[in-house]
Design a protein around this motif. Structure first.
Motif, PDB file in Angstrom:
ATOM      1  N   LYS A  11     -10.584 -34.615 -22.864  1.00  0.00           N
ATOM      2  CA  LYS A  11     -10.000 -33.528 -23.633  1.00  0.00           C
ATOM      3  C   LYS A  11      -9.955 -33.932 -25.099  1.00  0.00           C
ATOM      4  N   GLN A  65      -3.716 -26.440 -29.867  1.00  0.00           N
ATOM      5  CA  GLN A  65      -4.442 -25.181 -29.817  1.00  0.00           C
ATOM      6  C   GLN A  65      -5.194 -25.053 -28.500  1.00  0.00           C
ATOM      7  N   ALA A  66      -5.912 -26.093 -28.134  1.00  0.00           N
ATOM      8  CA  ALA A  66      -6.726 -26.030 -26.919  1.00  0.00           C
ATOM      9  C   ALA A  66      -5.853 -25.821 -25.705  1.00  0.00           C
ATOM     10  N   ASN A  67      -4.650 -26.355 -25.751  1.00  0.00           N
ATOM     11  CA  ASN A  67      -3.758 -26.206 -24.616  1.00  0.00           C
ATOM     12  C   ASN A  67      -3.472 -24.758 -24.291  1.00  0.00           C
ATOM     13  N   GLN A  68      -3.423 -23.981 -25.329  1.00  0.00           N
ATOM     14  CA  GLN A  68      -3.053 -22.586 -25.117  1.00  0.00           C
ATOM     15  C   GLN A  68      -4.044 -21.878 -24.231  1.00  0.00           C
ATOM     16  N   GLY A  69      -5.286 -22.258 -24.357  1.00  0.00           N
ATOM     17  CA  GLY A  69      -6.290 -21.457 -23.674  1.00  0.00           C
ATOM     18  C   GLY A  69      -6.851 -22.088 -22.437  1.00  0.00           C
ATOM     19  N   GLU A  70      -6.490 -23.322 -22.150  1.00  0.00           N
ATOM     20  CA  GLU A  70      -6.947 -23.983 -20.947  1.00  0.00           C
ATOM     21  C   GLU A  70      -8.410 -23.770 -20.656  1.00  0.00           C
ATOM     22  N   PRO A  71      -9.274 -24.344 -21.448  1.00  0.00           N
ATOM     23  CA  PRO A  71     -10.672 -24.199 -21.137  1.00  0.00           C
ATOM     24  C   PRO A  71     -10.924 -24.712 -19.732  1.00  0.00           C
ATOM     25  N   GLY A  72     -11.542 -23.926 -18.936  1.00  0.00           N
ATOM     26  CA  GLY A  72     -11.936 -24.430 -17.640  1.00  0.00           C
ATOM     27  C   GLY A  72     -11.139 -23.879 -16.490  1.00  0.00           C
ATOM     28  N   GLY A  73     -10.068 -23.248 -16.745  1.00  0.00           N
ATOM     29  CA  GLY A  73      -9.349 -22.691 -15.622  1.00  0.00           C
ATOM     30  C   GLY A  73      -9.251 -21.207 -15.803  1.00  0.00           C
ATOM     31  N   ASN A  74      -8.252 -20.677 -15.207  1.00  0.00           N
ATOM     32  CA  ASN A  74      -8.025 -19.286 -15.467  1.00  0.00           C
ATOM     33  C   ASN A  74      -7.250 -19.197 -16.763  1.00  0.00           C
ATOM     34  N   MET A  75      -6.953 -17.992 -17.142  1.00  0.00           N
ATOM     35  CA  MET A  75      -6.209 -17.839 -18.375  1.00  0.00           C
ATOM     36  C   MET A  75      -4.790 -18.341 -18.174  1.00  0.00           C
ATOM     37  N   PRO A  76      -4.147 -18.655 -19.273  1.00  0.00           N
ATOM     38  CA  PRO A  76      -2.756 -19.076 -19.138  1.00  0.00           C
ATOM     39  C   PRO A  76      -1.928 -17.978 -18.502  1.00  0.00           C
ATOM     40  N   LEU A  77      -0.982 -18.391 -17.730  1.00  0.00           N
ATOM     41  CA  LEU A  77      -0.175 -17.366 -17.066  1.00  0.00           C
ATOM     42  C   LEU A  77       1.233 -17.356 -17.630  1.00  0.00           C
TER      43      LEU A  77
END
Lengths: 656, 154
Positions: free
Chosen positions: B134, B142-154
């Motif tokens: 990572k 910033q990257a944490n907000q969007g979680e590249p690689g999973g679903n969208m943040p819930l």
């Protein structure tokens, strides 16, 4: 405009509190006037959330970077639809979307049933508003999307949305997923209300079932879209990795699928009442737990490195309180829920459905246990143990095959007790199809694939044959009796018996998806370091690396590799995988190039342009991947066929 | 035969089949992995030879060497981020068997490596067959907000 949003959230929270109190009072005293207050509070909260959504959309569209949320998740350079999509690109916005969809679905559910289930409405409102109130509280006090940046920190441009999320699928996938998650709140609230009031007759769960079906379809589509996004954007060659974030969306779907099947037994045979309320409770708790899992970062996920200190305890308490409240109500009504009927025979549709439920529960337990293993093992022994995708695959595959088998058996076997003669008649052709397909495929692929793949294909043939047989027999009967054409007969079947024949289409969609997934036994990959002019053979394909070109785009730079794809020396395409770096976000990203056919995908990733100018490429040959997406479309169409409103035929439902 | 007996027999048969299947398929495979950070790992790396491991650490500066011919990447992992300026006491040599390093993989990147450890006379080498990374810098939040690689943040 943003003040509007700020106050809408505050007023929404207020309306929710009023509604909860009114619902409690109206429910306890059975005073309908207070019940109406609660009912209207539901609509009101929905309205306030709608205004808040609009205000945030407005701020995003108009680049109002005085809002911290807009500044952090959007940028001037982004296209309008991605600026709007940034609403669910961050925590505060996605919490608001959660609450909004919850109340949209909930308001529709309450409105549709306001006269039918008058006594339930206050309690339904209480449950819905408790959930919405929780999210509104989070928005108001902990994570407010309308929070302003201090005056001296206002930026002229925002930081932009994570480029990985700037993808068309990301415009739909989160909405579908949240619609699924929040949609189950409505059946959950109705079940809760039925338990509290003790009106456990037949009508509430018919309503509940229909609303669960919508949520279930949305969740299913959301999961597949997530896989599609991962496949097209993340560039690791696959679509599902058993990541905790993915599992979080799968678990409620498993519980809901079990519920949708077992509820038919309740309808037909008045059995399993307790089990059904337990399942609907479990489904919603899994939705909440999944939300918690994704956002809290409690399990180290490759993808979700989230860290929100306040989130863990508050959200876990929320999941716990919801479960406690619901299951206390179940316990309180345990005697009323006891079913008068017993299972009459092991060879019956009931028992095949019960078995189906067990397998779904085992599957859910496995996914849950494996996902949470790092947490459990650390708290028990201090060692964090994790399990790789291989472990999940090995354990879930046979369970999925058992379910596939039951998919074929369930619809053909009689209720109560199946006679040997009816079994022979119903299962002759499907069994023969399954056996012969297995033998033929074994002849072709013996030695190449394991017997699990053969087993899967044989069962797919078996299930498809049962579905075709059901349609053929029914269409033939209609042609004989009513003289209809094949097409009319087909349409009439779908209209007159939506759930049965729509359900078969859903089953067929699942079969097609499983075939697509089983194609992975032929997956092939290779890693190459190539200079221009080099060529590599991937079975009957040949890939020739032509050149690499720098990318000069406004928002990102990097390199594009150009690769000529041949099949037996026929040129097919020029593939252009990219390696990008987004300037604003300073984030690299790998864009695969996919040459997709019905039989396979050739999937190429440009991993790196090395310092000596060579290109490191990863090439995958992924058979049958397109079948997964096609199966998902069938799945969705089947769902639409079931939900399609046919005016004037409210009582036409007959469970498949 | 009573229904209860029929059901019991069915359940026992299925459980036995599944047990046999699980036993034959998961034996010797990468089964449980121990997830550790580098400090925990180094404290007992000698006892972990042959085990399937998952170790968390940071890529040491200027340690990445890509061997294009041999399709391998060598690098060094340390317990704390290099830019934190902490003294690094011990490090781990890693040999990644592949070239397909993730986008975020660079000096200072936070990595999770999966594989096995080999002890030689010259030292310990971690043979990684899976490498996840990572992003190292300020952009992390910033990257944490969007979680590249999973679903969208819930």
């Amino acid at each position: 405009m943003s003040e509007l949003g700020l106050y809408s959230i505050r007023l929404g929270l207020l309306a929710a509190v009023v509604g909860i109190l009114a619902g409690f009072y109206g429910g306890l005293t059975r005073r309908d006037d207070w019940g109406r207050v609660a009912e209207r509070s539901v609509y009101l909260v929905f309205g306030f959330l709608g205004v808040a959504m609009f205000a945030l959309f407005w701020a995003l569209a108009n680049n109002d970077f005085s809002l911290a949320y807009v500044a952090r998740h959007s940028a001037r350079s982004m296209e309008l639809h991605y600026r709007l999509g940034a609403l669910w690109g961050g925590q505060a916005g996605s919490l608001m979307l959660w609450a909004f969809l919850l109340m949209a679905f909930g308001s529709a559910g309450v409105y549709a049933n306001r006269n039918l289930h008058r006594r339930l409405i206050p309690w339904v409102a209480v449950m819905l508003l408790l959930n919405a109130g929780f999210f509104l509280g989070l928005l108001e006090f902990l994570s407010n999307p309308f929070e302003r940046l201090p005056h001296d920190q206002v930026l002229s441009d925002g930081q932009g949305l994570n480029p990985l999320l700037q993808h068309p699928v990301m415009m739909i996938h989160p909405i579908m997923l949240y619609l699924g998650f929040t949609g189950f709140a409505t059946p959950f609230a109705f079940a809760f209300a039925a338990l509290v009031t003790g009106e456990l007759g037949t009508s509430w769960f018919r309503t509940t079932r229909r609303w669960s079906l919508i949520a279930w379809l949305a969740l299913g589509c959301g999961i597949v879209l997530g896989g599609r996004w991962a496949y097209e954007v993340l560039g690791w060659g696959g679509y599902w990795a058993w990541d905790p974030v993915e599992n979080a969306s799968l678990m409620p779907w498993l519980a809901a699928t079990a519920y949708l099947h077992s509820v038919m037994i309740q309808e037909k045979r008045n059995m399993l009442k307790t089990w059904n309320v337990v399942l609907i409770g479990l489904t919603y708790c899994m939705c909440l737990f999944g939300t918690f899992l994704t956002r809290s970062g409690i399990v180290q996920s490759v993808h979700a490195f989230t860290d929100a200190g306040w989130y863990k305890p508050i959200f876990l308490a929320y999941v716990g309180v919801s479960a406690l409240l619901f299951y206390s109500a179940v316990f309180y009504r345990r005697r009323e829920l006891a079913s008068p009927n017993r299972l009459e025979s092991v060879v019956s549709r009931e028992s095949s459905f019960i078995l189906n439920n067990w397998v779904f529960m085992v599957l859910l337990a496995v996914v849950f246990g494996f996902t949470m293993l790092p947490v459990f093992s650390e708290s028990l022994s201090g060692e964090r143990l994790t399990l790789g995708p291989h472990f999940f695959n090995v354990v879930t595959a046979p369970l999925a095959l058992i379910l596939l088998f039951l998919t074929g058996v369930g619809p053909l076997i009689a209720w109560r007790k199946a006679s040997p003669a009816s079994l022979r008649r119903q299962f002759k052709w499907p069994t023969l199809s399954g056996v012969f397909s297995t033998i033929i495929l074994a002849g072709i692929f013996w030695g190449e694939v394991g017997y699990w793949a053969l087993c899967c294909w044989g069962l797919c043939a078996f299930v498809s044959a049962t579905i075709i047989q059901e349609y053929v027999l029914a269409i033939a009967a209609r042609r004989r009796i009513h003289g209809e054409s094949v097409f009319t007969a087909f349409a009439t079947l779908l209209r007159k018996n939506q759930r049965r024949y729509g359900g078969y289409i859903i089953h067929l969609g699942v079969v097609v998806m499983l075939l697509g997934i089983s194609g992975s036994v032929f997956n092939y990959e290779r890693l190459e370091n190539m200079v221009p002019g080099d060529s590599v053979d991937v079975q009957e394909y040949r890939l020739e690396y032509l050149t690499a070109e720098p990318i000069t785009q406004q928002h990102y730079g990097g390199a594009t590799a150009r690769i000529a794809l041949y099949r037996q020396e026929n040129p097919l395409a020029v593939m252009e995988p990219q390696k990008r770096v987004y300037w604003l976000e300073q984030q690299p990203s790998t864009i695969p190039s996919i040459y997709s056919t019905w039989s396979e995908d050739i999937y190429v990733i440009l991993n790196n342009i090395e310092t000596d100018g060579s290109a490191t490429l990863k090439i995958y040959r992924n058979p049958l991947v397109n079948w997964i997406w096609a199966g998902a479309i069938l799945f969705a169409m089947g769902g639409i066929a079931i939900l399609w409103p046919h005016p004037g035929r409210p009582g036409s439902e007959d469970p498949a | 035969m009573s229904k209860g007996a029929q059901i019991t027999i069915g359940v026992v048969i299925v459980a036995l089949l599944l047990g046999w299947y699980g036993y034959t398929n998961l034996q010797g495979e990468a089964s449980f992995q121990y997830y550790q950070n580098l400090g925990e790992f180094l404290a007992k790396s000698s006892t972990l030879e042959g085990e399937s491991l998952r170790v968390h650490g940071y890529v040491a500066n200027d340690s990445i060497h890509r061997d294009l011919k041999g399709k391998k990447v060598r690098f060094v992992v340390q317990n704390d981020p290099p830019h934190a300026g902490l003294a690094t006491e011990s490090t781990l040599d890693v040999l990644f068997l592949g070239l397909e390093t993730p986008d975020m993989f660079k000096d200072g990147a936070e990595v999770v490596i999966e594989g096995r450890v080999q002890n030689h006379q010259t030292g310990t080498v971690f043979l990684a067959d899976n490498l996840m990374a990572k992003c190292p810098s300020k952009f992390e939040a910033q990257a944490n907000q969007g979680e590249p690689g999973g679903n969208m943040p819930l």
